[in-house]
Design a protein around this motif. Structure first.
Motif, short mmCIF file in Angstrom:
data_model
loop_
_atom_site.label_atom_id
_atom_site.label_comp_id
_atom_site.label_asym_id
_atom_site.label_seq_id
_atom_site.Cartn_x
_atom_site.Cartn_y
_atom_site.Cartn_z
N UNK A 16 12.45 -10.03 -1.40
CA UNK A 16 12.40 -11.49 -1.36
C UNK A 16 11.48 -12.08 -2.41
N UNK A 17 10.88 -11.24 -3.27
CA UNK A 17 10.02 -11.61 -4.40
C UNK A 17 8.61 -12.06 -4.00
N UNK A 18 8.26 -12.02 -2.71
CA UNK A 18 6.90 -12.36 -2.33
C UNK A 18 5.95 -11.26 -2.77
N UNK A 19 4.76 -11.67 -3.23
CA UNK A 19 3.75 -10.71 -3.65
C UNK A 19 2.99 -10.21 -2.42
N UNK A 20 3.13 -8.94 -2.11
CA UNK A 20 2.43 -8.32 -0.99
C UNK A 20 1.37 -7.40 -1.57
N UNK A 21 0.13 -7.85 -1.57
CA UNK A 21 -0.95 -7.22 -2.36
C UNK A 21 -2.11 -6.70 -1.54
N UNK A 22 -2.03 -6.83 -0.24
CA UNK A 22 -3.12 -6.46 0.66
C UNK A 22 -3.55 -5.01 0.49
N UNK A 23 -2.59 -4.10 0.32
CA UNK A 23 -2.90 -2.67 0.25
C UNK A 23 -2.86 -2.10 -1.16
N UNK A 24 -2.73 -2.96 -2.14
CA UNK A 24 -2.67 -2.51 -3.53
C UNK A 24 -4.08 -2.23 -4.05
#
Length: 500
Positions: free
Chosen positions: A489-497
């Motif tokens: 869905x193109x959302x940036x999921x960055x919590x665990x990056x």
């Protein structure tokens, strides 16, 4: 190849010239993202998934989607249908807002009541259009009532950020949206529209603190410049790598490519309220004029798929397998234009953003060239993200505009933009509107599928848009980055990056 080398070379020189100062300004514990397009807002009420991606760094929904479009608990740990028109949500305990105050059912009721208020302008209001009210059962339980059975309520809530009642009432919606206080993994630091978004880790996040202490999302609209920034070490992850720039990343051992099939359908939409596109023959002519199979290979490197004459992709609930795309046929296109009274052609334009979707400008230019060859003399107008958003709100995006509509797995979520309820449509069809309402007002999956299949037939006949491609998402990253993959869905999921 000469064009590629010149483009990447010029961009690289520009980036390297600034590396000395830029890298010195970025702390080691900061994750830096090179964004293809920047929204003009971080408000959860504004824009589409572009804006939502920024909003969800700080705010969160009751129910979330993961990167594969599957529903997962967020601020609600679990939920169930009490009746066909009443859903109960059990909230996560111990969650704190960024100012340290507890999250409760009062915040949920405040948000949902605000969104469904007829006076509220909220971009994703239609996601929960059937909701008629909320009831607080206790501090950690809330009921949401719908006018009719709502098959899409839970999935729709994934697009509604829960806002803090106390702060919003104290500051007002506008001010509260400028400097968000959320429950999410990142805390607001500074937003500079068109430039960058700086955030810091929320150490008290219920899901555990982010892997990195700080986050910076940079606006880098030019594809070659994004790649050059990754090569130079100015960014750790970049969005939307152009197909002709893939080799410049693939040949480097310290860089990696990540790709995923997205839920985005790329289309060329017509303003059917005005000539010449108020005539369905002209719209069909444009469909015949565009060689989609060749464009898929040349502009997308064979990634993704050609849409089958309909809005939704094969993997989306609602896909109609009986519809076939119109073939590429210049003679048929010219004949239809002549029949519609445009034997001598006409002048028109395509509005598009740059970098919002993979190869978007190249695709627009190729389509414009093919349309010109049959008599629709077409130019391409590339718009900055903020200007695009303003035209979108004004419902004045030009005679043709290129846009991607996300299905996130269900046809309801992109068919909505062609309904009168969306307040963003240019084309209107009474049967289509009725079927859309019926499909989202029943829990009968067979009835829903039948409605969507007919809606796809109507769209194929009426051609409110040329249905181009199901787009891939291709990102680039440093090999030192772990915990990242692009989302459907193109959302940036960055919590665990994290960055080694």
């Amino acid at each position: 190849m000469k064009r590629f080398l010149a483009m990447i070379g010029a961009a690289a020189l520009a980036v390297w010239a600034s590396v000395g100062t830029s890298l010195a300004q970025i702390p080691k514990d900061t994750l830096v993202i090179g964004a293809a397009v920047f929204s003009d807002s971080i408000s959860p009420a504004a824009g589409g998934y572009l804006t939502l991606s920024f909003s969800y760094q700080t705010w969160e929904p009751l129910v979330a989607r993961d990167g594969d479009d599957k529903l997962v608990p967020a601020l609600a740990e679990r939920w169930e249908a009490v009746s066909p028109t009443q859903w109960r949500f059990h909230l996560r305990r111990g969650v704190k807002w960024h100012d340290g105050t507890p999250f409760t059912a009062a915040d949920v009721k405040f948000t949902i009541d605000y969104v469904i208020n007829p006076q509220t302008v909220y971009a994703r209001k239609s996601r929960i259009a059937g909701v008629v009210g909320t009831d607080i059962v206790d501090d950690y339980t809330v009921d949401i009532r719908t006018a009719t059975p709502s098959a899409l309520l839970v999935r729709g809530l994934a697009d509604i950020a829960i806002e803090q009642k106390a702060t919003t009432e104290k500051l007002g919606i506008k001010e509260a949206h400028r400097k968000p206080i959320g429950t999410g993994p990142w805390k607001y630091v500074e937003w500079i529209a068109g430039d960058r978004y700086d955030l810091t880790a929320n150490p008290d996040y219920w899901g555990g603190p982010p892997a990195m202490k700080n986050l910076r999302i940079r606006s880098i609209p030019e594809g070659a410049t994004r790649v050059a920034s990754l090569v130079a070490g100015e960014t750790h992850i970049i969005e939307e790598v152009l197909v002709d720039l893939l080799p410049s990343i693939e040949k480097r051992r310290n860089l990696k490519i990540d790709a995923v099939e997205s839920s985005v359908s790329l289309v060329l939409s017509f303003d059917t309220r005005k000539p010449p596109f108020n005539d369905v023959r002209v719209r069909r002519a444009m469909d015949y004029a565009i060689d989609k199979k060749t464009m898929l290979q040349q502009m997308l490197g064979g990634y993704g798929s050609v849409l089958d004459g309909q809005l939704v992709t094969k993997s989306t609930f609602g896909y109609n397998p009986t519809i076939e795309a119109r073939p590429f046929d210049r003679a048929k296109a010219k004949a239809l234009l002549a029949e519609a009274g445009y034997a001598k052609g006409f002048d028109t334009k395509i509005n598009t953003m740059s970098g919002r979707y993979l190869s978007d400008v190249d695709i627009a230019n190729a389509a414009a060239g093919m349309m010109t060859e049959v008599g629709a003399r077409t130019t391409v107008n590339v718009l900055e993200g903020g200007v695009w958003a303003q035209l979108d709100r004004a419902r004045d995006q030009g005679p043709i505009y290129q846009v991607g509509w996300f299905s996130v797995g269900d046809a309801d979520f992109n068919t909505v933009w062609y309904t009168d309820d969306s307040k963003r449509n240019y084309w209107s069809n009474a049967e289509y509107n009725r079927l859309w309402e019926e499909a989202r007002s029943t829990l009968d999956e067979a009835a829903r599928l039948k409605a969507y299949n007919r809606m796809m037939e109507i769209m194929h006949e009426e051609m409110p848009s040329v249905f181009l491609f199901g787009l891939p998402r291709i990102s680039g990253r440093s090999a030192n980055v772990t915990g990242w993959k692009p989302s459907r869905d193109s959302l940036l999921r960055l919590h665990k990056v994290s960055v080694k």
